[in-house]
Design an enzyme around this catalytic site. Structure first.
Site, PDB file in Angstrom:
ATOM      1  N   CYS A  76       1.366  56.617 -47.689  1.00 45.20           N
ATOM      2  CA  CYS A  76       1.946  55.429 -47.065  1.00 45.20           C
ATOM      3  C   CYS A  76       1.245  55.142 -45.736  1.00 45.20           C
ATOM      4  O   CYS A  76       0.060  54.859 -45.725  1.00 45.20           O
ATOM      5  CB  CYS A  76       3.457  55.614 -46.897  1.00 45.20           C
ATOM      6  SG  CYS A  76       4.359  54.060 -46.685  1.00 45.20           S
ATOM      7  N   HIS A 197       4.360  57.059 -52.986  1.00 43.78           N
ATOM      8  CA  HIS A 197       4.882  58.386 -52.650  1.00 43.78           C
ATOM      9  C   HIS A 197       5.082  59.239 -53.900  1.00 43.78           C
ATOM     10  O   HIS A 197       6.171  59.224 -54.488  1.00 43.78           O
ATOM     11  CB  HIS A 197       6.231  58.261 -51.934  1.00 43.78           C
ATOM     12  CG  HIS A 197       6.160  57.773 -50.538  1.00 43.78           C
ATOM     13  ND1 HIS A 197       6.242  58.605 -49.441  1.00 43.78           N
ATOM     14  CD2 HIS A 197       6.011  56.517 -50.037  1.00 43.78           C
ATOM     15  CE1 HIS A 197       6.167  57.886 -48.337  1.00 43.78           C
ATOM     16  NE2 HIS A 197       6.026  56.616 -48.672  1.00 43.78           N
ATOM     17  N   GLU A 199       5.585  62.338 -54.044  1.00 45.86           N
ATOM     18  CA  GLU A 199       6.578  63.379 -53.763  1.00 45.86           C
ATOM     19  C   GLU A 199       8.007  62.860 -53.873  1.00 45.86           C
ATOM     20  O   GLU A 199       8.954  63.653 -53.957  1.00 45.86           O
ATOM     21  CB  GLU A 199       6.326  63.982 -52.366  1.00 45.86           C
ATOM     22  CG  GLU A 199       6.899  63.221 -51.175  1.00 45.86           C
ATOM     23  CD  GLU A 199       6.119  61.961 -50.820  1.00 45.86           C
ATOM     24  OE1 GLU A 199       6.488  61.301 -49.833  1.00 45.86           O
ATOM     25  OE2 GLU A 199       5.151  61.610 -51.525  1.00 45.86           O
TER      26      GLU A 199
END
Length: 369
Positions: A76, A197, A199
Protein backbone atom coordinates in the site's frame (compact mmCIF):
# COMPACT_ATOMS: atom_id res chain seq x y z
CA UNK A 1 19.59 10.49 11.60
CA UNK A 2 19.14 7.37 13.78
CA UNK A 3 18.35 4.89 10.99
CA UNK A 4 21.93 3.67 10.67
CA UNK A 5 22.01 2.85 14.39
CA UNK A 6 19.59 -0.03 13.62
CA UNK A 7 22.06 -1.73 11.29
CA UNK A 8 22.47 -4.49 10.40
CA UNK A 9 18.91 -4.35 9.02
CA UNK A 10 17.92 -7.78 7.67
CA UNK A 11 14.79 -6.63 5.86
CA UNK A 12 12.09 -3.97 5.80
CA UNK A 13 8.30 -4.32 5.56
CA UNK A 14 6.64 -0.93 5.13
CA UNK A 15 2.85 -0.90 5.23
CA UNK A 16 -0.08 1.55 5.21
CA UNK A 17 -0.39 5.19 6.24
CA UNK A 18 -1.39 8.65 5.05
CA UNK A 19 -0.78 10.26 1.65
CA UNK A 20 2.79 11.22 0.80
CA UNK A 21 3.39 14.97 0.58
CA UNK A 22 2.73 15.65 -3.15
CA UNK A 23 5.49 18.29 -3.29
CA UNK A 24 7.97 15.38 -3.03
CA UNK A 25 7.00 14.11 -6.48
CA UNK A 26 4.55 16.54 -8.17
CA UNK A 27 5.10 20.27 -7.73
CA UNK A 28 2.12 21.08 -9.97
CA UNK A 29 -0.45 19.24 -7.78
CA UNK A 30 -1.85 17.54 -10.92
CA UNK A 31 -3.64 20.75 -11.95
CA UNK A 32 -6.44 20.35 -9.39
CA UNK A 33 -8.61 23.38 -8.72
CA UNK A 34 -8.79 24.49 -5.04
CA UNK A 35 -12.37 23.22 -4.73
CA UNK A 36 -11.32 19.80 -6.09
CA UNK A 37 -8.50 19.56 -3.52
CA UNK A 38 -10.96 20.49 -0.78
CA UNK A 39 -13.38 17.81 -1.99
CA UNK A 40 -10.61 15.17 -1.92
CA UNK A 41 -9.56 16.21 1.60
CA UNK A 42 -13.16 16.02 2.84
CA UNK A 43 -13.76 12.58 1.32
CA UNK A 44 -10.42 11.08 2.47
CA UNK A 45 -9.79 13.10 5.63
CA UNK A 46 -7.73 10.46 7.44
CA UNK A 47 -5.48 9.85 4.42
CA UNK A 48 -4.86 13.46 3.43
CA UNK A 49 -3.43 14.46 6.83
CA UNK A 50 0.15 14.84 5.59
CA UNK A 51 2.91 13.80 8.01
CA UNK A 52 6.15 15.30 6.66
CA UNK A 53 8.28 13.79 9.42
CA UNK A 54 7.01 10.31 8.56
CA UNK A 55 7.60 10.96 4.83
CA UNK A 56 11.20 11.98 5.51
CA UNK A 57 11.93 8.92 7.66
CA UNK A 58 10.30 6.36 5.34
CA UNK A 59 11.80 7.79 2.13
CA UNK A 60 15.24 7.76 3.75
CA UNK A 61 14.63 4.19 4.91
CA UNK A 62 13.64 3.09 1.39
CA UNK A 63 16.74 4.76 -0.09
CA UNK A 64 18.91 3.08 2.55
CA UNK A 65 17.51 -0.31 1.47
CA UNK A 66 18.20 0.50 -2.18
CA UNK A 67 21.74 1.66 -1.43
CA UNK A 68 22.63 -1.35 0.76
CA UNK A 69 20.63 -4.06 -1.07
CA UNK A 70 18.44 -4.62 2.01
CA UNK A 71 15.32 -6.71 1.21
CA UNK A 72 12.29 -4.40 1.00
CA UNK A 73 8.59 -5.25 0.72
CA UNK A 74 6.29 -2.23 0.44
CA UNK A 75 2.54 -2.75 0.83
CA UNK A 76 0.00 0.00 0.00
CA UNK A 77 1.70 3.27 1.08
CA UNK A 78 4.95 1.30 1.37
CA UNK A 79 4.85 0.62 -2.38
CA UNK A 80 4.16 4.30 -3.08
CA UNK A 81 7.09 5.34 -0.87
CA UNK A 82 9.35 2.95 -2.80
CA UNK A 83 8.26 4.35 -6.18
CA UNK A 84 8.70 7.99 -5.09
CA UNK A 85 12.10 7.20 -3.56
CA UNK A 86 13.25 5.97 -6.98
CA UNK A 87 11.93 8.99 -8.91
CA UNK A 88 8.42 7.80 -9.73
CA UNK A 89 5.19 9.77 -9.27
CA UNK A 90 1.67 9.12 -7.92
CA UNK A 91 -1.91 9.84 -8.87
CA UNK A 92 -3.08 12.16 -6.13
CA UNK A 93 -6.66 10.94 -6.50
CA UNK A 94 -7.57 7.92 -8.64
CA UNK A 95 -11.23 8.87 -8.92
CA UNK A 96 -10.49 12.31 -10.41
CA UNK A 97 -7.44 11.36 -12.50
CA UNK A 98 -8.27 7.86 -13.80
CA UNK A 99 -11.89 6.84 -13.26
CA UNK A 100 -13.41 9.87 -15.00
CA UNK A 101 -11.47 8.96 -18.16
CA UNK A 102 -12.47 5.27 -18.13
CA UNK A 103 -15.48 3.64 -19.71
CA UNK A 104 -18.09 2.35 -17.25
CA UNK A 105 -16.89 -1.25 -17.67
CA UNK A 106 -13.26 -0.36 -16.85
CA UNK A 107 -13.89 1.67 -13.72
CA UNK A 108 -12.62 0.20 -10.46
CA UNK A 109 -13.58 1.02 -6.87
CA UNK A 110 -10.25 1.15 -5.03
CA UNK A 111 -11.68 2.39 -1.73
CA UNK A 112 -14.94 1.21 -0.21
CA UNK A 113 -15.46 2.66 3.27
CA UNK A 114 -18.69 0.70 3.79
CA UNK A 115 -16.99 -2.68 3.19
CA UNK A 116 -13.40 -1.91 4.12
CA UNK A 117 -12.03 -5.44 4.62
CA UNK A 118 -14.47 -7.34 2.43
CA UNK A 119 -14.15 -5.27 -0.74
CA UNK A 120 -12.34 -6.94 -3.68
CA UNK A 121 -11.62 -5.98 -7.29
CA UNK A 122 -10.08 -7.74 -10.28
CA UNK A 123 -6.40 -7.47 -11.24
CA UNK A 124 -4.59 -9.02 -14.19
CA UNK A 125 -1.27 -10.66 -13.30
CA UNK A 126 1.70 -10.23 -15.65
CA UNK A 127 3.17 -13.52 -16.83
CA UNK A 128 6.67 -14.45 -15.72
CA UNK A 129 6.68 -12.14 -12.67
CA UNK A 130 6.92 -13.18 -9.00
CA UNK A 131 3.14 -12.66 -8.62
CA UNK A 132 2.60 -15.13 -11.46
CA UNK A 133 4.73 -17.67 -9.56
CA UNK A 134 2.92 -17.05 -6.26
CA UNK A 135 -0.64 -17.31 -7.63
CA UNK A 136 0.01 -19.80 -10.44
CA UNK A 137 -2.28 -22.47 -8.93
CA UNK A 138 -5.16 -19.98 -8.59
CA UNK A 139 -5.09 -18.56 -12.11
CA UNK A 140 -7.84 -20.07 -14.27
CA UNK A 141 -6.91 -20.88 -17.86
CA UNK A 142 -5.29 -17.98 -19.66
CA UNK A 143 -7.17 -15.28 -17.77
CA UNK A 144 -4.29 -14.51 -15.37
CA UNK A 145 -6.75 -12.81 -13.02
CA UNK A 146 -7.24 -12.73 -9.26
CA UNK A 147 -9.46 -10.69 -6.92
CA UNK A 148 -7.61 -8.44 -4.48
CA UNK A 149 -8.55 -6.10 -1.66
CA UNK A 150 -8.09 -2.35 -1.84
CA UNK A 151 -7.69 0.53 0.64
CA UNK A 152 -6.36 3.53 -1.28
CA UNK A 153 -7.32 6.62 -3.25
CA UNK A 154 -3.80 7.14 -4.64
CA UNK A 155 -1.46 4.93 -6.66
CA UNK A 156 1.50 4.72 -9.02
CA UNK A 157 1.29 7.18 -11.92
CA UNK A 158 4.77 7.08 -13.47
CA UNK A 159 6.59 3.90 -12.47
CA UNK A 160 10.26 4.46 -11.62
CA UNK A 161 12.58 3.23 -14.38
CA UNK A 162 14.17 0.40 -12.41
CA UNK A 163 10.83 -1.37 -11.79
CA UNK A 164 8.68 -3.77 -13.84
CA UNK A 165 4.87 -4.06 -13.35
CA UNK A 166 3.49 -7.34 -11.92
CA UNK A 167 -0.26 -6.62 -12.04
CA UNK A 168 -2.79 -4.11 -13.38
CA UNK A 169 -6.33 -3.21 -12.36
CA UNK A 170 -9.00 -2.93 -15.06
CA UNK A 171 -8.59 0.86 -15.13
CA UNK A 172 -4.86 0.48 -15.87
CA UNK A 173 -3.55 1.23 -12.37
CA UNK A 174 -0.37 -0.68 -11.46
CA UNK A 175 -1.16 -3.00 -8.52
CA UNK A 176 2.30 -4.49 -8.06
CA UNK A 177 5.89 -4.02 -9.27
CA UNK A 178 9.41 -5.28 -8.56
CA UNK A 179 13.06 -4.81 -9.47
CA UNK A 180 14.05 -7.85 -11.59
CA UNK A 181 17.75 -7.10 -11.01
CA UNK A 182 17.27 -7.39 -7.25
CA UNK A 183 15.03 -10.45 -7.03
CA UNK A 184 16.44 -13.72 -5.73
CA UNK A 185 14.42 -14.90 -2.70
CA UNK A 186 16.75 -17.83 -2.01
CA UNK A 187 19.53 -15.32 -1.49
CA UNK A 188 17.26 -12.97 0.44
CA UNK A 189 17.15 -10.39 -2.35
CA UNK A 190 13.95 -8.59 -3.26
CA UNK A 191 12.80 -5.01 -3.82
CA UNK A 192 9.06 -5.07 -4.32
CA UNK A 193 5.87 -3.01 -4.00
CA UNK A 194 2.27 -4.28 -3.74
CA UNK A 195 -0.67 -1.89 -3.81
CA UNK A 196 -3.01 -4.55 -2.38
CA UNK A 197 -2.73 -6.33 1.00
CA UNK A 198 -2.08 -10.09 0.68
CA UNK A 199 -1.70 -10.33 4.47
CA UNK A 200 -5.30 -9.10 4.92
CA UNK A 201 -6.91 -11.25 2.20
CA UNK A 202 -8.26 -13.73 4.75
CA UNK A 203 -11.58 -15.40 5.26
CA UNK A 204 -13.46 -13.87 8.18
CA UNK A 205 -12.79 -15.57 11.56
CA UNK A 206 -10.33 -17.94 9.91
CA UNK A 207 -6.63 -18.37 9.18
CA UNK A 208 -7.44 -19.36 5.59
CA UNK A 209 -6.41 -16.85 2.90
CA UNK A 210 -8.34 -16.05 -0.28
CA UNK A 211 -5.52 -17.72 -2.24
CA UNK A 212 -2.62 -19.96 -1.12
CA UNK A 213 -0.33 -17.51 -2.95
CA UNK A 214 -1.04 -14.78 -0.38
CA UNK A 215 1.45 -16.46 1.96
CA UNK A 216 4.15 -16.49 -0.71
CA UNK A 217 4.93 -12.83 -0.06
CA UNK A 218 6.72 -14.03 3.08
CA UNK A 219 8.67 -16.93 1.58
CA UNK A 220 11.55 -14.63 0.66
CA UNK A 221 11.68 -13.42 4.25
CA UNK A 222 11.74 -17.00 5.55
CA UNK A 223 14.53 -17.98 3.13
CA UNK A 224 16.57 -15.00 4.20
CA UNK A 225 15.96 -15.79 7.88
CA UNK A 226 17.31 -19.32 7.37
CA UNK A 227 20.37 -17.93 5.63
CA UNK A 228 20.98 -15.57 8.56
CA UNK A 229 20.57 -18.43 11.04
CA UNK A 230 23.29 -20.38 9.23
CA UNK A 231 25.57 -17.34 9.21
CA UNK A 232 24.91 -16.72 12.90
CA UNK A 233 26.27 -20.16 13.80
CA UNK A 234 29.75 -19.05 12.73
CA UNK A 235 31.41 -17.31 15.71
CA UNK A 236 32.74 -13.87 14.96
CA UNK A 237 35.11 -11.82 17.04
CA UNK A 238 33.57 -8.74 18.63
CA UNK A 239 35.25 -5.47 17.80
CA UNK A 240 34.58 -2.48 20.03
CA UNK A 241 34.62 1.02 18.66
CA UNK A 242 37.31 2.67 20.79
CA UNK A 243 35.81 6.14 20.38
CA UNK A 244 32.35 4.96 21.56
CA UNK A 245 33.91 3.06 24.46
CA UNK A 246 35.82 6.19 25.48
CA UNK A 247 32.59 8.25 25.45
CA UNK A 248 30.82 5.57 27.47
CA UNK A 249 33.50 5.67 30.17
CA UNK A 250 33.30 9.47 30.39
CA UNK A 251 29.50 9.33 30.91
CA UNK A 252 29.83 6.54 33.49
CA UNK A 253 32.45 8.63 35.31
CA UNK A 254 30.08 11.62 35.36
CA UNK A 255 27.24 9.61 36.88
CA UNK A 256 29.62 7.99 39.36
CA UNK A 257 30.69 11.42 40.65
CA UNK A 258 27.07 12.55 40.99
CA UNK A 259 26.14 9.34 42.81
CA UNK A 260 29.05 9.66 45.28
CA UNK A 261 28.17 13.29 45.99
CA UNK A 262 24.57 12.29 46.62
CA UNK A 263 25.51 9.34 48.87
CA UNK A 264 28.03 11.29 50.95
CA UNK A 265 25.83 14.36 51.22
CA UNK A 266 28.88 16.51 50.67
CA UNK A 267 27.61 18.40 47.65
CA UNK A 268 31.08 19.68 46.73
CA UNK A 269 31.79 19.98 43.02
CA UNK A 270 35.05 21.91 42.91
CA UNK A 271 37.22 20.71 40.01
CA UNK A 272 34.49 18.33 38.78
CA UNK A 273 32.03 20.69 37.08
CA UNK A 274 33.07 19.70 33.54
CA UNK A 275 32.77 15.99 34.30
CA UNK A 276 29.30 16.47 35.79
CA UNK A 277 28.22 18.49 32.74
CA UNK A 278 28.83 15.48 30.47
CA UNK A 279 26.22 13.49 32.39
CA UNK A 280 23.79 16.41 32.36
CA UNK A 281 24.10 16.73 28.57
CA UNK A 282 23.50 12.99 28.18
CA UNK A 283 20.29 13.19 30.22
CA UNK A 284 19.19 16.26 28.29
CA UNK A 285 19.65 14.45 24.97
CA UNK A 286 17.33 11.64 26.08
CA UNK A 287 14.17 13.75 25.93
CA UNK A 288 10.58 12.55 26.04
CA UNK A 289 8.67 11.63 22.89
CA UNK A 290 7.10 14.45 20.92
CA UNK A 291 3.28 14.54 20.87
CA UNK A 292 3.31 13.43 17.23
CA UNK A 293 5.58 10.46 18.02
CA UNK A 294 3.39 9.50 20.98
CA UNK A 295 0.24 9.59 18.84
CA UNK A 296 1.91 7.44 16.19
CA UNK A 297 2.93 4.84 18.77
CA UNK A 298 -0.63 4.77 20.12
CA UNK A 299 -1.94 4.20 16.57
CA UNK A 300 0.43 1.25 16.24
CA UNK A 301 -0.75 -0.22 19.55
CA UNK A 302 2.64 0.21 21.18
CA UNK A 303 1.06 1.67 24.33
CA UNK A 304 -1.14 -1.41 24.75
CA UNK A 305 1.65 -3.88 24.03
CA UNK A 306 4.05 -2.21 26.47
CA UNK A 307 1.47 -1.49 29.18
CA UNK A 308 2.91 -4.03 31.64
CA UNK A 309 6.43 -2.65 31.21
CA UNK A 310 5.12 0.88 31.72
CA UNK A 311 3.32 -0.10 34.92
CA UNK A 312 6.46 -1.80 36.26
CA UNK A 313 8.45 1.35 35.54
CA UNK A 314 5.89 3.45 37.44
CA UNK A 315 6.14 1.10 40.43
CA UNK A 316 9.94 1.32 40.30
CA UNK A 317 9.79 5.12 40.27
CA UNK A 318 7.47 5.10 43.28
CA UNK A 319 9.91 2.86 45.18
CA UNK A 320 12.84 5.11 44.28
CA UNK A 321 10.91 8.15 45.50
CA UNK A 322 10.14 6.40 48.78
CA UNK A 323 13.81 5.49 49.33
CA UNK A 324 14.97 9.00 48.39
CA UNK A 325 12.52 10.59 50.85
CA UNK A 326 13.76 8.25 53.58
CA UNK A 327 17.44 9.09 52.92
CA UNK A 328 16.89 12.84 52.58
CA UNK A 329 14.84 12.84 55.80
CA UNK A 330 17.94 11.66 57.70
CA UNK A 331 20.24 14.39 56.32
CA UNK A 332 21.44 17.32 58.39
CA UNK A 333 20.51 20.92 57.62
CA UNK A 334 23.99 21.51 56.17
CA UNK A 335 23.80 18.47 53.93
CA UNK A 336 20.35 19.44 52.66
CA UNK A 337 21.58 22.95 51.94
CA UNK A 338 24.54 21.60 49.96
CA UNK A 339 22.25 19.20 48.06
CA UNK A 340 19.88 22.02 47.09
CA UNK A 341 22.84 24.10 45.90
CA UNK A 342 24.13 21.20 43.83
CA UNK A 343 20.83 20.57 42.05
CA UNK A 344 20.29 24.31 41.56
CA UNK A 345 23.65 24.45 39.82
CA UNK A 346 22.83 21.37 37.70
CA UNK A 347 19.49 22.91 36.75
CA UNK A 348 21.22 26.12 35.73
CA UNK A 349 23.71 24.21 33.58
CA UNK A 350 20.88 22.25 31.90
CA UNK A 351 18.88 25.44 31.29
CA UNK A 352 21.84 27.18 29.67
CA UNK A 353 22.61 24.15 27.48
CA UNK A 354 18.95 23.82 26.47
CA UNK A 355 18.68 27.53 25.63
CA UNK A 356 21.79 27.32 23.44
CA UNK A 357 20.51 24.24 21.59
CA UNK A 358 17.09 25.85 20.99
CA UNK A 359 18.80 28.99 19.71
CA UNK A 360 20.97 26.94 17.34
CA UNK A 361 17.87 25.04 16.14
CA UNK A 362 15.99 28.27 15.35
CA UNK A 363 19.02 29.66 13.50
CA UNK A 364 19.41 26.47 11.42
CA UNK A 365 15.68 26.50 10.50
CA UNK A 366 15.91 30.18 9.46
CA UNK A 367 18.91 29.37 7.26
CA UNK A 368 17.12 26.39 5.64
CA UNK A 369 14.05 28.54 4.86
Amino acid sequence: MLLESFEPIHGVLLCEGEDIDPSLYDAELSGFAPEELEEIRALHASDTAIDKEKDTIELRLAKLCLERNIPYLGICRGSQVLNVACGGTLYQDIEKEISKNCSLGQRVVHMNYENYDGHRHLVKVVEGTPLHQWFRDSLEGNKMEIMVNSYHHQGVKKLAQRFVPMAFASDGLIEGFYDPDAYNPQEGKFIMGLQFHPERMRNQDSDNFDYPGCKSAYQAVIAYEKKLSCSASIPKSVKLDQEIEKKRKVIVRSFSIARNMYSSGGGKVSGQESELQVGAEFLEANTALSLQQENRLKQMGATVRNASTYIERLKMNEERERVARNIIGKMSVGQLSDLISFYHMMGQICSEALEKKLHDLVVSEDISH
